[in-house]
Scaffold this active site. Structure first.
Site, PDB file in Angstrom:
ATOM      1  N   GLU A 171       0.813  -1.221   0.000  1.00 14.64           N
ATOM      2  CA  GLU A 171       0.000   0.000   0.000  1.00 14.64           C
ATOM      3  C   GLU A 171       0.845   1.269   0.000  1.00 14.64           C
ATOM      4  OE1 GLU A 171      -3.480   0.316   2.360  1.00 14.64           O
ATOM      5  OE2 GLU A 171      -4.216  -1.676   1.846  1.00 14.64           O
ATOM      6  N   HIS A 180      -1.720  -1.564  10.516  1.00  8.56           N
ATOM      7  CA  HIS A 180      -1.211  -2.931  10.519  1.00  8.56           C
ATOM      8  C   HIS A 180       0.014  -3.035  11.425  1.00  8.56           C
ATOM      9  CE1 HIS A 180      -3.226  -4.908   6.896  1.00  8.56           C
ATOM     10  NE2 HIS A 180      -3.720  -3.676   6.901  1.00  8.56           N
TER      11      HIS A 180
END
EC number: 3.1.4.12
Length: 632
Positions: free
Chosen positions: A341, A616
């Site tokens: 990402e 995350h």
């Protein structure tokens, strides 16, 4: 193989692309800022609640008409730029390779000469993380903001954590974990060998890491990249000031997403006081630096902390042959980094510049744009980024064709790499294979992810076959490791992910956290955070988040859990025993390597150093490659 250092094959196409993007960018930026102003994060909501003047709302109401007027004015230029930009993407290369010319002792060429495939085993450290560097308006869907500042801060934290020396204290007693049992004369120099402190053979029973107070950078990095995140610069960092301006002022400590690291904050290697783990401090030699220059490091401070209690853990889990922990730092001497990402181009550039302070070789801007043969129109690249201390030999990228909904707008796929990590006395290359991927996101689309896993396996086999220069009669290369990592977007416990859990990929590659389909090892925890709690004081620093995740109650509160068609969120939390949804994986192969060698996991860690910067948890794994002769 020739590695592409520019996105286009010639300067004419590159110049035309720059012109077309310059026409598009104002419209793109205005749309992003306009949308972002209507998607506040929980941090900004708290700031507005504390602000009786509602200054942020006033600014939004004032600037929205201006943004709209400028957006309308920029649309014709954006349309013209798009007419040039779109056809150019068919000639664009699938990645950009960047190499930092480093003539120092830690360069990739020097690392290759350190391991000849004989003698003591060699360790390699891998890490993977989803950093959510999307355009700001999209990042806010995950309760994150200020993508540009986060990119720089993420790079600094990774660099600082990985570059600190891996010094160890050896404790004679297998049951005594107090620092008084340590022999400071047994400190291992981080400069020797492969850069990894090795255990000294003999009667050593336990090790404890010693964390280095300093910026952890190579000489000259500060001039190139500016001060690190832990360096005090007038009491605050540039990122803090930037986020304060864009995120509605400075709130109380513990509520800012990228606050200046204070005492006891493990996110900073320059913290003037010890963290909760710190047990003792000792001054380094005041007259001699690590490089041997007198007086160069007269103010360096070493901070000893017993982070791993390996023997105690092995007693609790006698079936486990390696160390595992929740760590506030990225592992020292990190060799390979895989990120997902990293979608925003400007953020990718800032991140690359910071990572180059430690990693010599980087691949970024990976993926395809526009209309490609097997895929629909792509607005975003794959978001993959790879950084390495060792030279990259071959690269391949494949885009997953089977995507739908929002995921179809990004060219999610898999990046395959072959790296050289040494050479034998007979001039045989010692190589390793690494694959980084990001699978389809919507939790309900199991069939799509299984199809992508099928493709991943086929591509892995094809890449190994196409890049191998060895044969039984002419073994020119020796394979030391084969690693697959990334954001798989499914967990090993959810009943809705049974198809993925039983995929044949897990028969060819070993997951250190997994006992079998639907069954995790007791110490494994989730890697996806509950976005609503990202800025809570209990988890806003790496050290605080580490403390929280070490308890089941804390994991139950701050980790994300899978939803189920058959039960609600609360029932699912009870079923998973508070360990959360683990979707970031690191797998390694035990077959297909050099026949005489064996790759074993030495350490596995869940990392909290990026707290407040992503939703995350990064994960890291250290593999030790050893020969059968050595074990005998």
């Amino acid at each position: 193989m020739v590695l592409y250092t520019t996105p286009f094959p010639n300067s004419c196409l590159s110049a035309l692309h720059c012109v077309s993007w310059a026409l598009i960018f104002p419209c793109y930026w205005l749309v992003d800022r306009l949308a972002a102003s209507f998607i506040p994060t929980t941090y900004e909501k708290r700031q507005r609640a504390d602000d009786p003047c509602c200054l942020q709302l006033l600014c939004t109401a004032l600037f929205t008409p201006i943004y709209l007027a400028l957006l309308v004015a920029s649309l014709p230029f954006a349309f013209l730029g798009f007419l040039f930009w779109s056809p150019l993407q068919s000639a664009r290369r699938p990645y950009v390779y960047s190499r930092l010319e480093d003539k120092g002792l830690a360069s990739g060429a020097a690392l290759l000469s350190e391991w000849k495939g004989t003698g003591p085993g060699k360790s390699f450290c891998f890490a993977t993380a989803n950093v959510c560097l999307l355009p700001d308006s999209l990042a806010r869907i995950n309760n994150l903001f200020n993508t540009q500042a986060r990119a720089k801060e993420i790079g600094q934290r990774i660099r600082n954590g990985a570059a600190r020396p891996q010094i160890k204290i050896y404790i004679d007693s297998p049951t005594n974990t107090s620092i008084s049992a340590a022999s400071f004369s047994s400190l291992v120099s981080p400069q020797g060998g492969d850069g990894v402190a090795r255990a000294v053979p003999g009667s050593i029973k336990r090790t404890a890491s010693v964390e280095y107070k300093g910026d952890g950078r190579h000489p000259g990095d500060e001039a190139a990249n500016g001060p690190a995140s832990g360096d005090p610069v007038d009491g605050s960092s540039p990122e803090d000031a930037c986020i304060a301006r864009n995120g509605a002022g400075g709130g109380p400590r513990g509520q800012t997403p990228n606050h200046n690291q204070q005492d006891g904050d493990s996110g900073s290697l320059g913290s003037p006081s010890a963290s909760r783990e710190s047990l003792v401090k000792g001054r380094a030699g005041s007259d001699t630096s690590a490089s041997g220059e007198p007086g160069a490091n007269s103010k360096l401070l070493y901070k000893a902390s017993v982070v791993k209690k390996a023997a105690a853990r092995r007693r609790r889990h006698p079936d486990e042959a390696f160390d595992h922990e929740v760590s506030a730092f990225f592992p020292a001497n990190l060799d390979f980094l895989c990120l997902q990402e990293v979608f925003d181009k400007r953020a990718a550039t800032k991140l690359k510049e910071q990572l180059h302070g430690y990693f010599e070789y980087i691949l970024y801007d990976v993926g395809v744009y526009g209309c490609q043969g097997c895929c629909s129109f792509k607005c975003l690249n794959s978001g993959l980024l790879f950084a390495s201390r060792y030279p990259i030999m071959d690269v391949a990228y494949h885009c997953y064709p089977n995507k739908c909904n929002d995921d179809a707008l990004a060219s999610k796929g898999a990046l395959f790499l072959k790296v050289q990590v040494g050479s034998t006395p007979q001039d045989q290359r010692i190589v390793g294979y690494i694959a980084c991927t990001h699978l389809h996101a919507p939790q309900e689309d199991s069939a799509i992810r299984c199809g992508q896993l099928d493709l991943l396996q086929d591509w892995l086999a094809d890449f190994r076959k196409s890049t191998s220069s060895s044969s039984a009669a002419n073994p020119e290369e020796l394979v030391a490791f084969d690693v697959v990592c990334g954001d798989f977007n499914f967990d090993n416990c959810s009943s809705d992910d049974k198809l993925e859990q039983q995929h044949s990929l897990f028969t060819h590659y070993r997951d250190p956290c997994r006992l079998g389909p639907g069954e995790e090892k007791p110490w494994a925890i989730g890697t996806l955070l509950d976005t609503n709690g990202l800025y809570d004081e209990d988890v806003c620093t790496p050290d605080n988040l580490q403390k929280v995740l070490e308890s089941e109650e804390g994991r139950r509160e701050y980790l994300a859990f899978p939803t189920s068609k058959s039960s609600g969120q609360k029932g699912r939390k009870e079923l998973l025993k508070g360990n959360g949804r683990r979707i970031d994986y690191m797998l390694h192969a035990e077959e297909g390597l050099c026949p005489d060698w064996k790759a074993e996991v030495e350490e596995f860690s869940f990392i909290t150093q990026l707290s407040g910067l992503t939703d995350h948890l990064p994960v890291a794994m250290r593999l030790t490659v050893s020969s059968g002769e050595e074990e005998a």
